[in-house]
Every structure is written in structure tokens, then in C-alpha cells.
Motif scaffolding. Structure first.
Motif, mmCIF file in Angstrom:
data_model
loop_
_atom_site.group_PDB
_atom_site.id
_atom_site.type_symbol
_atom_site.label_atom_id
_atom_site.label_comp_id
_atom_site.label_asym_id
_atom_site.label_seq_id
_atom_site.Cartn_x
_atom_site.Cartn_y
_atom_site.Cartn_z
ATOM 1 N N LEU A 1 7.482 -23.014 -22.892
ATOM 2 C CA LEU A 1 8.286 -21.593 -24.398
ATOM 3 C C LEU A 1 9.899 -22.114 -24.344
ATOM 4 N N LEU A 2 10.139 -22.615 -23.458
ATOM 5 C CA LEU A 2 11.810 -23.305 -23.248
ATOM 6 C C LEU A 2 12.107 -24.205 -24.247
ATOM 7 N N GLN A 3 11.078 -25.504 -24.020
ATOM 8 C CA GLN A 3 10.776 -26.404 -24.550
ATOM 9 C C GLN A 3 10.837 -26.593 -26.432
ATOM 10 N N ASN A 4 10.087 -25.595 -26.578
ATOM 11 C CA ASN A 4 9.422 -25.456 -28.080
ATOM 12 C C ASN A 4 11.206 -24.797 -28.740
ATOM 13 N N LEU A 5 12.220 -24.372 -27.764
ATOM 14 C CA LEU A 5 12.926 -23.277 -28.560
ATOM 15 C C LEU A 5 14.555 -24.132 -28.404
ATOM 16 N N ASN A 6 14.039 -25.137 -28.176
ATOM 17 C CA ASN A 6 14.950 -26.378 -27.993
ATOM 18 C C ASN A 6 15.710 -26.990 -26.714
ATOM 19 N N LEU A 7 15.578 -25.666 -26.115
ATOM 20 C CA LEU A 7 16.241 -26.216 -24.784
ATOM 21 C C LEU A 7 15.489 -26.659 -23.820
ATOM 22 N N PRO A 8 16.736 -27.584 -22.629
ATOM 23 C CA PRO A 8 16.059 -28.924 -21.902
ATOM 24 C C PRO A 8 15.719 -28.397 -20.962
ATOM 25 N N ALA A 9 14.454 -27.758 -20.763
ATOM 26 C CA ALA A 9 13.884 -27.112 -19.209
ATOM 27 C C ALA A 9 12.203 -28.470 -18.755
ATOM 28 N N PHE A 10 13.095 -28.020 -17.591
ATOM 29 C CA PHE A 10 12.011 -29.532 -17.109
ATOM 30 C C PHE A 10 10.674 -28.632 -15.424
ATOM 31 N N PRO A 11 9.899 -28.652 -15.262
ATOM 32 C CA PRO A 11 9.133 -27.497 -14.509
ATOM 33 C C PRO A 11 9.345 -27.973 -13.151
ATOM 34 N N LEU A 12 9.042 -27.711 -11.603
ATOM 35 C CA LEU A 12 8.842 -27.768 -10.476
ATOM 36 C C LEU A 12 7.822 -26.941 -10.099
ATOM 37 N N HIS A 13 6.901 -27.297 -9.528
ATOM 38 C CA HIS A 13 6.073 -26.087 -8.782
ATOM 39 C C HIS A 13 5.362 -27.711 -7.695
ATOM 40 N N SER A 14 4.559 -26.791 -7.115
ATOM 41 C CA SER A 14 4.182 -27.667 -5.557
ATOM 42 C C SER A 14 2.693 -28.378 -5.937
ATOM 43 N N ASP A 15 2.179 -27.899 -6.933
ATOM 44 C CA ASP A 15 0.674 -28.121 -7.543
ATOM 45 C C ASP A 15 1.365 -29.150 -8.780
ATOM 46 N N MET A 16 1.971 -29.846 -9.097
ATOM 47 C CA MET A 16 2.657 -31.493 -9.044
ATOM 48 C C MET A 16 2.430 -32.187 -8.900
ATOM 49 N N ALA A 17 1.981 -33.280 -9.298
ATOM 50 C CA ALA A 17 2.294 -34.794 -8.147
ATOM 51 C C ALA A 17 3.513 -34.761 -8.403
ATOM 52 N N GLN A 18 4.085 -35.531 -7.442
ATOM 53 C CA GLN A 18 4.824 -35.930 -6.591
ATOM 54 C C GLN A 18 5.660 -36.547 -7.280
ATOM 55 N N LYS A 19 4.992 -37.731 -8.196
ATOM 56 C CA LYS A 19 5.793 -38.719 -9.018
ATOM 57 C C LYS A 19 6.731 -37.277 -10.279
ATOM 58 N N ALA A 20 5.516 -36.683 -10.606
ATOM 59 C CA ALA A 20 6.421 -35.438 -11.995
ATOM 60 C C ALA A 20 7.569 -34.973 -11.002
ATOM 61 N N ARG A 21 7.420 -34.872 -10.128
ATOM 62 C CA ARG A 21 8.445 -33.714 -8.879
ATOM 63 C C ARG A 21 9.582 -34.556 -9.341
ATOM 64 N N MET A 22 9.641 -35.741 -9.047
ATOM 65 C CA MET A 22 10.562 -36.661 -8.595
ATOM 66 C C MET A 22 11.099 -36.437 -9.851
ATOM 67 N N ARG A 23 10.631 -36.815 -11.153
ATOM 68 C CA ARG A 23 10.714 -37.257 -12.650
ATOM 69 C C ARG A 23 11.963 -36.196 -12.606
ATOM 70 N N SER A 24 10.890 -34.946 -12.936
ATOM 71 C CA SER A 24 11.760 -33.162 -13.074
ATOM 72 C C SER A 24 13.025 -33.484 -12.465
ATOM 73 N N ILE A 25 13.326 -33.440 -10.960
ATOM 74 C CA ILE A 25 14.536 -33.567 -10.082
ATOM 75 C C ILE A 25 15.524 -34.793 -10.944
ATOM 76 N N GLU A 26 15.040 -36.005 -11.022
ATOM 77 C CA GLU A 26 16.038 -37.074 -11.663
ATOM 78 C C GLU A 26 16.265 -36.584 -13.220
ATOM 79 N N ARG A 27 15.472 -35.506 -14.164
ATOM 80 C CA ARG A 27 15.957 -35.864 -15.355
ATOM 81 C C ARG A 27 17.404 -34.355 -15.237
ATOM 82 N N PHE A 28 16.681 -33.187 -14.322
ATOM 83 C CA PHE A 28 17.713 -32.293 -14.256
ATOM 84 C C PHE A 28 19.091 -32.976 -13.542
#
Ligand SMILES: Nc1ncnc2c1ncn2[C@@H]1O[C@H](COP(=O)(O)OP(=O)(O)OP(=O)(O)O)[C@@H](O)[C@H]1O
Length: 799
Positions: A532-559
């Protein structure tokens, strides 16, 4: 490095070496029998879907090895030297695990390994701008010649204890929380006055490490806990979020390890870790590891630090555990390892420090069953067989000890000669030990004098849960007045129940921060709000426990990339569940938004504590629907009442009403007219997001239904099933709506996106005053603006 090693070095780029070449190289060498751990295992990439699969921890392969089966025993025969020596010569730089390779120099650094090794410091600094300029090493060569590198490697080998080699496997080396990736720090090195540390009696090496980190003085919790821990006491440490609790236990642990290393004799063969640190989340465990490594970066001799968490290869972690000095683990994975490996359990029974970080959470009844199992297992007396194992280090020390003057050596000997594990110090830390804060908001939780848990209650609670070495551990409360960080401003923004998306967007625009953390109570909300925020051109990244570990790390890295040296003028928003609430230390988070009211008061403290860390300032804003007003007031009352126990409810009431107080929760008076100008774009974005999510969900359901139909041997036709009334009944309305969204996707999604794009390109008139009637360009606003628009729009008034 001999010719053999040179050849192996070329295997660093598998792409550049064919299988045939490898086989030829293997043929040319005498065959050796190798242990399974000595082989050069390389990770095999598996599809993402296996990342967090139950019981599946990854695949590894090895080349140039002959497998010999003798009865039930499998042996490995290979040409060339075993991995052990390869590791010493940094041979493991070579394995190109693609996911790690994609992390650029980070993986390579992990390989050149031992962020904490002095000889590797230069290599690490070479890729990280900030560290490069701070590196005290005299050599300025960015790329040492081969000969120079060899000499350096040889020196490194001499300088390091045997167990410090091959510090990290690139896959396990997250390096996510090293300061190098943090906000650009322009300040120069300069001379740092370290006199405020002197009274803590730290080693000169430790002092220079702290100076390197530019920590000129200890924080309150550090100056009160470190001496107690160094004196051998058990400590329960309470201090507000972001007040440096990690180093409050980290410094004495490393000091202890350093003195053990000094006292160690060549005859001491058996290796036992010095410390085990339990953490409630994977990210926090990795962060603590990185924090320790940073602390050790300037030491000549550094401990081997590893983290043991889910989502990463268990086999590799087990191999690291064998040589680890400091282990940081999440209870689930750690228990998994301990319950299958008696040798690891035995080794851990010899630790000198057990640290329970975020203790109130880890010890919360029924939450971390594995943590309880670990504690029980560490305290269980060893069986007779196991007891024999303890003799190793102690016995050899006894035999070899001929230096009566060495106090540390005497201490080591005293602790270990009777064959039982050495005395273990238990260190317990958190910002919240108040049991009342853990009660759910729902129900009849009340804030009154009788159910507040004071220090003595907290101690009783911990004494019942933990087996301290001392009868009464030292209780240190470094922030008795408030558990909220000093530089934190708290705000409460009331809005309609169904308007939270709109108000979230408005707050993000009106109170822009380089890094904003938005907390929700559910994974589904993270999944929805991020696009929803990405569609509004905001740089949003997700983090939750159901994400694969690699994706979790990628999100933090981008953040973390936002506002860093590589992207100084960008901003980022992380949408997270409470998996990010505890302990995460990401500098530059200027704003925390509670999209949902937290379930418990301690969650509120910890969520809000992700900002205003280490003497910086920050803002916490709670979005609150009309029905939530009462529970929210109760929640905040709990937090503030338990801190300043003399004036509970009244104090909060006056604050919300706008009264003055030292720790004020302000009701936010937002410009509602301006907010309403954002409504249309948010609604459009929501429509697009819902359509995409419904489509995604539809695909998944379709796939599932098709598979089920295949298995039954029938044709799957959704329309037919619907026509036959199979889909009627419970949930059919929701399904119909989802289906409608999916249909919408096909027919109308593209024009909707185009309309939103157009809307986003239009400036919004702030309508505040003549002077500022320039309007807001949302895109420009979010490009690294630090609160500049706040005054102009007369928005949140929280700066
Ligand atoms: N003596 C010091 N001087 C300046 N900064 C410090 C000092 N000690 C630690 N820090 C920094 O303070 C920040 C917060 O430290 P840390 O993560 O240990 O906080 P914490 O108290 O454990 O917080 P939380 O309760 O949220 O887990 C870190 O970035 C750390 O590097």
C-alpha cells in the motif's frame, strides 16, 4: 603459502575452474583420509520455498572427494590438504555461495573473516569507507601484493589462538548490524579522552577498542554493572532502551576471555566456550554478535563469536559451535542443537557466563519453552560418563601449573580441578522487568498500587526462574525513574477506526524521518501495508517472522541503506510485527509509529525504544481508533505509572489533557483538512493493493485446489464448482469479494495505477498560510528531508 595452497586458491571462483580441472588437481596429489568436518563443503542453492521448511536446513556439496564405505562407516578420501589448513590460509574465500555473493563485499569480508581479527581489519576497512579512514594500521596499501599478503597471513596465524581461525562462514556472517552500514558519520577520529572509563579497571586493549568505537564514557548501566560482573557477581541489570546494555555484559565477557587466553598454556587442549547469550529473536542475536565483533575489532587476540539461530544452516552452525568462545543463540535453534549433541551440551556446561538478554520476554511463562529446557539442561548434573569429559582442561592445568604468581591461572585452576563445571555467572538484562507491563490490554488489567511489580517482586520472579550462583544477585536499576529513553517524545493521534491507512500516510509525510519503523499486530497487516505504501511511492520494506530468513535480512539491509554513506539522501520505512520490537539497534530511526495499539505495555516500551537510542532523540506516535482510546490510556498509564510510582494515573491524565510533565504523552493535533486532501490517493492505492493481494491469494488457492483435484483425479473448474453451489456457506461472501477484486485486477488495474501515478505527481496544497502556500511534492518530501516540512504544515508539533 606453498604451491598446493596456491592451486587451491584458484578454486575461489568456481566459475573459473571446471570440474575436470578440479579432478585433475585432485589426481595429482596424494590421497588423504579426511574427517567430514575437514572437507570443503559448499552450500547448494535451493529454492526459496525450502528456506524455512520444517526440518530442512540446507544442502551442501563437496568436490574432489572419494567416498569409501566400510561397513556402517563412511570415510572420505581427498587429494590435497584438509580444510583446516585451507581455512588458515583463508582458502574458504573461494566458495561462491550465490546468495552471499550477491551481498557484495560483505560476503567477502566475512570470508576474509574474523571481522574481529586485527590482520583482517585492513581487509574489512578496505571495503567500508568509514572504517578505512579510521583504521589505525600504518599500511595504507589497499591491495597488498601476494607476498605481502602471505606475510600478513603468517603473522596472523601466529597472533591468533588456534580457535580464532576461519571465523565465519560467509552464509552465517550477516554483518548486518555493523556500524559500517549505518548513517554516514562525518566526524573525524580525533583524540578521545577515555578518563571516565578508568575507574572500571579495564585492560588497555579494551580501552583502545572502546576509543576506536568513540565511546568516550560508559553509560550508566555500564558503569554500575561492569565492576560487579568483573568481581564475579551475578547481575540483574535494568536500564531504559538503547542505553548500552549489550556492552554492559559484553565488555566483562571479553575481558574475561582475554585473561583466560593470557593464562592458557599450550597443554590446555580442551576448548570450552566462555559465554552463552540467549536472545529472543534471530535479528537480535545477529546484532549482538556484530556488536561483540565490533568491540573486538581492535584486539590483537579476539574470541571466536558465533550466532546460532533458525533460518541458517544448522550443520555450519554446529561446526562453528565447536570452536566458539562466545555463542549467541535463539532458544529454538540452540535447543535443537543441544538436544542432539551431548558434546555441545557438555561444552556449554563449562561456560563462565550465561546471559539472558530481554529476560522478561525470554522467561515469560510458556513463551519460550526451549529456553527453559536449555536452562534445565545446563544445570543438570552430568552423568558419570559425561563427568569424565570435564577432566580435560582442568587436569592438564593441574599437571602443568608451575607458576604460583599468576593469579588468573590460580583462579582457573581453582575452578576446574575437581572435575565439575566452573562457577558460572548469570547475567540478566532488560528494560522492563515489570510483570504488570506484560498483561494483555484486553480484560481487566488495572493499574493500581497492588499489582505493580517493584524491584523486589522482579527479583523474586527471576530467582524462581533462574539458578543463580549467588543467593541474591546484584540488582542494578540504572534508570529508576523511567524505562523510556530520555530523548523520546511520545504522541497519540486519534483517528477513525477505518482511517488508519490514511493517517499513517499523513504522519509519514508530515513527520518524515530518514528511517521510520511502523509496528503492526499482525503479519497480514505487514503484508498489506507494505505494498500500500509502495504504491504511494514510499520506500517500504516488510519484516515479520513468516518471511524466509534471507528475505528478513534483505529487508533490514535495505532499511539500513537509507541515509548511509552509499545512499545519504534517501529514506526508508520498515513495516514490522513485534519481531522487531526488542533490542534492534538501527541508528537513525527517528520515528516509530504504532499502527496498531500494542497488546501489552512492555511491547509499547520496547517498540518505542527503537528510536531515541544512545542519547539521540526520536518520536513515537500511536494511531488510536475511538474504541482504542480507553485501553490505550490504560496502557500508557501502566508504562508511566510503573516508572514514577508515586503519581500514577493522575500524572498520565494531566499529560494527555495537555498538562506539562517531564515525560509527556501529547495528543497530536494534526491538520485534518490537509489529511483529507490525501484521502483519494490512499483509497486508490488501497484498491490496487487489495486487488493484487486477492490475485496472489487466488493463485495460491487455485494452485491448492488444482493439486487436490489432480490427486483425486478430477477436473478442476472453479466456475463450475461455484455454479454447483459448492462454494456457498460460510466465507462465501468474502470469497466473492476477493473474486471481484481479482476480476478488477484483470480489467482495471492498469488504468488505476496510471491514475494514482498522476495523482502522486500533483502537488498538495498545504493551505496553512500565505507564506507556505507552495504545496508539497510528496516524492521530494520523502527524499531525505528531515522534518523540514513539519513547521510549514503545522502538523504534528512533536519536533
Ligand atoms: N558507552 C557508550 N557510549 C556511546 N554509545 C554507546 C555506549 N555503549 C553502547 N553504545 C551504543 O548505544 C546503542 C544502544 O546500545 P544497546 O543496543 O546495547 O542498547 P540496549 O540498552 O541493549 O537497548 P534495548 O533495551 O533496546 O535492547 C548502540 O548503538 C551502542 O553501540
Amino acid at each position: 603459502m606453498g604451491p598446493d595452497n596456491k592451486k587451491r586458491k584458484s578454486s575461489k571462483t568456481p566459475a573459473g575452474q571446471s570440474k575436470r580441472q578440479k579432478t585433475q588437481a585432485a589426481k595429482a596429489k596424494p590421497k588423504q583420509l579426511l574427517s567430514v568436518d575437514a572437507l570443503a563443503w559448499a552450500r547448494v542453492d535451493v529454492p526459496e520455498m525450502f528456506n524455512d521448511a520444517e526440518g530442512f536446513f540446507g544442502l551442501e556439496e563437496v568436490h574432489g572427494v572419494e567416498i569409501i564405505k566400510e561397513g556402517d562407516t563412511v570415510k572420505f578420501m581427498a587429494a590435497g590438504a584438509p580444510k583446516e589448513s585451507a581455512a588458515e590460509s583463508d582458502e574458504f574465500l573461494g566458495f561462491d555461495d550465490s546468495p552471499v555473493a550477491s551481498e557484495g563485499e560483505k560476503g567477502a569480508n566475512g570470508n576474509a573473516s574474523a571481522a574481529s581479527k586485527p590482520a583482517n581489519t585492513a581487509a574489512k576497512a578496505g571495503s567500508k569507507e568509514q572504517q578505512k579512514s579510521k583504521d589505525p594500521k600504518p599500511s595504507k596499501d589497499k591491495k597488498p601484493s601476494k607476498d605481502q599478503k602471505q606475510t600478513k597471513d603468517q603473522k596472523k596465524k601466529k597472533a591468533q589462538p588456534a580457535n580464532a581461525k576461519d571465523q565465519d562462514d560467509p552464509e552465517l556472517e550477516t554483518d548486518l548490524f555493523s556500524k559500517a552500514g549505518d548513517l554516514a558519520d562525518e566526524s573525524g577520529d580525533g583524540d578521545i579522552d577515555m578518563s571516565e572509563w578508568v575507574s572500571l579497571n579495564l585492560s588497555p586493549e579494551m580501552l583502545s577498542s572502546l576509543a576506536r568505537m568513540k565511546f568516550s564514557k560508559p553509560t550508566a548501566i555500564q558503569s554500575s554493572s561492569i565492576p560487579e560482573i568483573l568481581e564475579g557477581h551475578d547481575v540483574v541489570g535494568k536500564a531504559s532502551t538503547g542505553s548500552g546494555k549489550t556492552l554492559a555484559f559484553g565488555i566483562p565477557i571479553v575481558e574475561r576471555w582475554l585473561s583466560r587466553m593470557t593464562a592458557k598454556r599450550p597443554s590446555d587442549k580442551k576448548h570450552h566456550p566462555t559465554a552463552l547469550i540467549l536472545s529472543p529473536t534471530r535479528e537480535l542475536a545477529h546484532q549482538i554478535k556484530d556488536h561483540f565483533k565490533q568491540l573486538c575489532l581492535g584486539l590483537t587476540n579476539s574470541p571466536y563469536i558465533c550466532s546460532v539461530t533458525g533460518g541458517l544452516s544448522m550443520q555450519k552452525q554446529e561446526r562453528q559451535l565447536e570452536k566458539a568462545d562466545v555463542i549467541i543463540g535463539t532458544p529454538g535453534r540452540l535447543w535443537e542443537v543441544l538436544s542432539t549433541s551431548t558434546s555441545t551440551l557438555e561444552s556449554l556446561r563449562n561456560i563462565r557466563f550465561l546471559v539472558i538478554d530481554e529476560a522478561d520476554r525470554l522467561l515469560k511463562d510458556g513463551l519460550f519453552k526451549e529456553a527453559e529446557e536449555i536452562l534445565k539442561a545446563l544445570d543438570r548434573p552430568p552423568t558419570t560418563n559425561e563427568r569424565g569429559g570435564y577432566g580435560g582442561e582442568g587436569a592438564s592445568e593441574e599437571e602443568g601449573d608451575d607458576d604460583d604468581d599468576d593469579e588468573e591461572e590460580e583462579e582457573e585452576e581453582e575452578e576446574e580441578t575437581d572435575g565439575s563445571p566452573p562457577r558460572r555467572q548469570t547475567l540478566v538484562f532488560s528494560a522492563t522487568f515489570n510483570k504488570n507491563l506484560q498483561q494483555k490490554l484486553a480484560g481487566k488489567a488495572r493499574v493500581n498500587k497492588d499489582n505493580l511489580m517493584g524491584d523486589s517482586d522482579a527479583m523474586e520472579y527471576l530467582l524462581a526462574k533462574l539458578n543463580f550462583g549467588e543467593e541474591v544477585p546484584k540488582f542494578i536499576d540504572a534508570n529508576p525513574v523511567s524505562q523510556m529513553a530520555e530523548g523520546l517524545k511520545e504522541g497519540l493521534l486519534q483517528c477513525g477506526e477505518m482511517e488508519k491507512d490514511l493517517y499513517l500516510y499523513a504522519v509519514l509525510l508530515l513527520q518524515p524521518a530518514q528511517r521510520t519503523l511502523v509496528f503492526t499486530n499482525s503479519i497480514n497487516s505487514v503484508r498489506r501495508l507494505t505494498p500500500l505504501l509502495q504504491n504511494l511511492n514510499l520506500p517500504a520494506f516488510p519484516l515479520h517472522s513468516d518471511m524466509a530468513q534471507k528475505a528478513r535480512m534483505r529487508s533490514i539491509e535495505r532499511f539500513k541503506e537509507a541515509g548511509s554513506a552509499s545512499a545519504p539522501s534517501s529514506s526508508a520505512i520498515m513495516i514490522a510485527t513485534d519481531v522487531a520490537a526488542r533490542g534492534l539497534d538501527i541508528p537513525g530511526i527517528g520515528l516509530v509509529i504504532h499502527y496498531h495499539v500494542p497488546r501489552t505495555a512492555d511491547d509499547y516500551v520496547h517498540r518505542s525504544g527503537r528510536t531515541a537510542r544512545a542519547s539521540s532523540s526520536g518520536i513515537s506516535v500511536m494511531l488510536c481508533g475511538p474504541k482504542e482510546a480507553v485501553p490505550t490510556q490504560r496502557l500508557i498509564a501502566k508504562v508511566h505509572a510503573s516508572a514514577g510510582r508515586s503519581s500514577r494515573m493522575g500524572r498520565f491524565a494531566s499529560k494527555v489533557a495537555g498538562g506539562s510533565g517531564d515525560h509527556c504523552v501529547q495528543t497530536i493535533d494534526i491538520d485534518r483538512k490537509l489529511v483529507s486532501r490525501l484521502r483519494e490517493r490512499v483509497a486508490l492505492s488501497k484498491k490496487i493493493t487489495d486487488a493484487s493481494l486477492a490475485k496472489e491469494k487466488g493463485h495460491k488457492e487455485d494452485a491448492w485446489m488444482k493439486a487436490a483435484a489432480d490427486e483425486l483425479g478430477v477436473e478442476y473448474d472453479e466456475d463450475e464448482l461455484e455454479g454447483a453451489g459448492q462454494w456457498s456457506g460460510r466465507g462465501s461472501g468474502r470469497r466473492a469479494k476477493e473474486k471481484e477484486s481479482r476480476t478488477l485486477t484483470k480489467a482495471e488495474l492498469a488504468p488505476l495505477r496510471a491514475a494514482l501515478r498522476e495523482m502522486l505527481a500533483t502537488r498538495i496544497n498545504t493551505g496553512v498560510s500565505e507564506k507556505y502556500l507552495t504545496g508539497i511534492n510528496v516524492e521530494a518530501l520523502l527524499r531525505g528531508v528531515k522534518g523540514e516540512f513539519l513547521g510549514k504544515v503545522d502538523g504534528l508539533g512533536l519536533e
